[in-house]
Write an enzyme that holds these catalytic residues in place. Sequence first.
Site, PDB file in Angstrom:
ATOM      1  N   ASP A 138       0.849  -1.061   0.067  1.00 57.53           N
ATOM      2  CA  ASP A 138      -0.065   0.033  -0.051  1.00 57.53           C
ATOM      3  C   ASP A 138       1.007   1.200   0.171  1.00 57.53           C
ATOM      4  O   ASP A 138       2.075   1.256   0.451  1.00 57.53           O
ATOM      5  CB  ASP A 138      -0.969  -0.071   1.253  1.00 57.53           C
ATOM      6  CG  ASP A 138      -1.795  -1.249   1.198  1.00 57.53           C
ATOM      7  OD1 ASP A 138      -2.210  -1.398   0.161  1.00 57.53           O
ATOM      8  OD2 ASP A 138      -2.125  -1.494   2.235  1.00 57.53           O
ATOM      9  N   ASP A 172      -7.116  -1.426  -4.768  1.00 58.69           N
ATOM     10  CA  ASP A 172      -8.155  -1.052  -3.809  1.00 58.69           C
ATOM     11  C   ASP A 172      -9.093   0.238  -4.336  1.00 58.69           C
ATOM     12  O   ASP A 172     -10.162   0.157  -4.266  1.00 58.69           O
ATOM     13  CB  ASP A 172      -7.548  -0.681  -2.303  1.00 58.69           C
ATOM     14  CG  ASP A 172      -6.941  -1.634  -1.782  1.00 58.69           C
ATOM     15  OD1 ASP A 172      -7.135  -2.838  -1.841  1.00 58.69           O
ATOM     16  OD2 ASP A 172      -6.108  -1.279  -0.944  1.00 58.69           O
TER      17      ASP A 172
END
Length: 217
Positions: A138, A172
Amino acid sequence: MKLYKYYLLALGVIALDQTVKLLVHFNMEMGTAGEINVIGDWFKLHYLLNPGMAFGLKSSHYYGKLLLTLFRLGAMVGIGYYIYYLYKKGAKTGLLWCMGLILGGAVGNVIDSTFYGVFLNNAPLGSPTPWFHGQVIDMLFFPLFDGYYPDWMPGVGGNYFLFFSPVFNIADSSIFIGVVCILLFQKRFLKNKQNTTTITEEDSAEKEEKADNVIIS
């Protein structure tokens, strides 16, 4: 609109997602020390490894990560087939584009979970095998504002808070955008199907009426 275009969208999302993740992995330090301000202080690149699901959630079960990865693989195959099914049923193009975004995001994170434990050696310590135990990379961080809750608020008064605190990635974002668009435009996406059903019912009634008239005549 040809079916392959929706899969090409998914491939584009996968390529962008994986490119950004690898650039972050090989060029940034993990954590706060390696943060890069993109737009002021409210959009930053922050290298973070996520061992579980979205927003840092994870299972405490020994084989939890393996089960999660297998579930993601199954979901990926299911979404891929569902796009084909919707296309054959004449679904709205907007719905198909959204499903392409969701498919691309799903595959992007599946790649991390399946392979990164081996090729990037980022599986958590104690994992039964590096395969299917890779941690998702991330990097997108939007700390829009922070402060302290007022003292009069029960339970959290005086505590520090940060909005928006989750760190996420391109995959995401793609899933989120696809899902939100489906929720916002679900009536429009289903409109044709409902109209087609109504027209079919009207045609059937008209044919029955004509048949009755012929019999009476």
